[in-house]
Design a protein around this motif. Structure first.
Motif, PDB file in Angstrom:
ATOM      1  N   LYS A   3      -4.558  -6.717   2.031  1.00  0.00           N
ATOM      2  CA  LYS A   3      -4.802  -5.284   1.909  1.00  0.00           C
ATOM      3  C   LYS A   3      -4.969  -4.618   3.271  1.00  0.00           C
ATOM      4  CE  LYS A   3      -7.588  -4.088  -1.616  1.00  0.00           C
ATOM      5  NZ  LYS A   3      -8.744  -4.142  -2.558  1.00  0.00           N
TER       6      LYS A   3
ATOM      7  N   HIS B 111       0.866  -1.180   0.000  1.00  0.00           N
ATOM      8  CA  HIS B 111       0.000   0.000   0.000  1.00  0.00           C
ATOM      9  C   HIS B 111       0.900   1.227   0.000  1.00  0.00           C
ATOM     10  CE1 HIS B 111      -2.505   3.235   1.878  1.00  0.00           C
ATOM     11  NE2 HIS B 111      -3.342   2.781   0.979  1.00  0.00           N
TER      12      HIS B 111
ATOM     13  N   TYR C  22      -3.247   0.402  -3.763  1.00  0.00           N
ATOM     14  CA  TYR C  22      -2.757  -0.940  -3.459  1.00  0.00           C
ATOM     15  C   TYR C  22      -2.060  -1.502  -4.695  1.00  0.00           C
ATOM     16  CZ  TYR C  22      -5.907  -1.219   0.626  1.00  0.00           C
ATOM     17  OH  TYR C  22      -6.549  -1.009   1.819  1.00  0.00           O
TER      18      TYR C  22
ATOM     19  N   LYS D  15      -2.415  -1.639   4.408  1.00  0.00           N
ATOM     20  CA  LYS D  15      -2.945  -0.294   4.640  1.00  0.00           C
ATOM     21  C   LYS D  15      -2.516   0.230   6.008  1.00  0.00           C
ATOM     22  CE  LYS D  15      -6.042   3.168   4.354  1.00  0.00           C
ATOM     23  NZ  LYS D  15      -5.971   4.295   3.420  1.00  0.00           N
TER      24      LYS D  15
END
Length: 359
Positions: A149, A9, A109, A153
């Protein structure tokens, strides 16, 4: 056993403010605020790290920011410059993978599971991408690297600015257990309070909750919470991310109470929204107006048409009809917004069951 994915990310550091400081040397190393000007009803869009030292943050009213730092420099956003920088950054992403999913102008991403650059090391790829962004745009980025993800993040925010943080598959579950609920991406203030009321303060606490209890308390989101506290997030990086809506809004310097003026403002907002839809090569079939009154009560009104909403369609009767259903006579209006949704390709043969036409 299936190999863990390699997800990065990328989050640009104070993006709008950083572009301004890059382009205008007189702003460098000074508290800079991009957004509404002092004395207006605007808010802080982005601020430099020098401004953050005074407690200023995004979405803060500009008047509050000015009170915290009277000598701060306030500038209006230059979105064209930010889009140009964002496009340059996305071209860098494309050199490493076709699987990158922009979330906004300043973050994305990347799935680099199949990337052979840098000996296939996601950490080295992230480091290389950061270096190229700096070299080609003069801007700094922070990167989070992990196997899904959710963790990527969170990782990107742990070592800002100009950071690089790795959460491995071995470290992921333990890391999540110690994470405060308020730090979970996607859990806002209201949900955080509700979880605190249930005795859920950390990921470890969340992990003790049965799935049925989470679903009873949080509905469909309960399953997501059940998975992420165990380090499970199978959401793919989607390069063809679908735009669900396009919206614009304005906060007025002074409250409005004249219906004709409100209608003109709505027409102007709709024109801007249609311009954005045209840029994205999308057609919209649903129009929503948002009204926020001076007492901060907010309402929305929507209508779906059988034909695409375009600049050639006479939208005045539609806006007028939507405005008639809103109680604008009793209270003054602080903010107006327009959103376009039910988006599709302009050439698609879209059909809907229930509609109203306005000629």
């Amino acid at each position: 056993m299936e190999a863990a994915r390699k997800i990065i990310h990328i989050d640009m550091d104070a993006f709008f403010a950083a572009v301004e400081q890059r382009d205008f040397p007189q702003y460098r190393n000074k508290p800079l605020i991009v957004g509404g000007l002092p004395g207006s009803r605007g808010v802080v869009s982005t601020c430099s790290y020098e401004a953050r030292q005074y407690g200023i943050h995004s979405a803060m009213p500009s008047t509050t920011a000015h009170r915290l730092c009277p000598h701060a420099i306030f500038v209006k956003p230059r979105f064209e410059a930010y889009r140009d920088a964002s496009n340059s950054i996305r071209k860098i992403f494309a050199d490493y993978t076709d699987l990158f999913e922009p979330l906004s102008l300043d973050e994305a991403y990347l799935d680099v599971s199949q990337c052979n650059r840098c000996k296939g090391s996601a950490t080295l790829i992230a480091k290389d991408i950061k270096a190229k962004i700096k070299q080609q745009t003069g801007l700094t980025a922070s990167a989070g690297v992990s196997y899904n993800k959710f963790l990527a993040k969170i990782a990107s925010d742990l070592d800002k600015p100009d950071g690089l943080y790795l959460i491995t598959p071995d470290d992921g579950p333990g890391f999540i257990e110690t994470l405060p609920i308020g730090k979970f991406h996607g859990i806002g203030k209201a949900t955080e309070k509700k979880m605190h009321d249930l005795g859920i303060l950390t990921g470890a606490d969340l992990k003790t909750m049965p799935l049925a209890s989470l679903q009873d308390s949080f509905g469909k989101a309960g399953l997501h919470y059940y998975h992420i506290c165990r380090g499970i997030d199978n959401r793919p990086v989607n390069h063809q991310r679908i735009t669900k809506s396009i919206g614009v809004e304005v906060t007025f310097q002074e409250d409005l109470d004249n219906r004709e003026t409100l209608l003109i403002q709505l027409q102007n907002l709709l024109s801007k929204a249609l311009g954005k839809a045209k840029e994205k090569k999308l057609a919209a079939y649903t129009l929503t107006i948002k009204i926020k009154y001076s007492d901060f009560v907010q309402i929305t009104r929507s209508r779906t048409l059988s034909k695409a909403i375009t600049e050639n369609l006479n939208t005045l009767p539609l806006l007028d009809d939507l405005l008639k259903t809103a109680p604008t006579d009793r209270r003054k209006v602080r903010l107006l917004g327009v959103a376009l949704s039910s988006l599709a390709s302009p050439n698609s043969n879209r059909q809907i069951d229930l509609f109203e036409q306005f000629q």
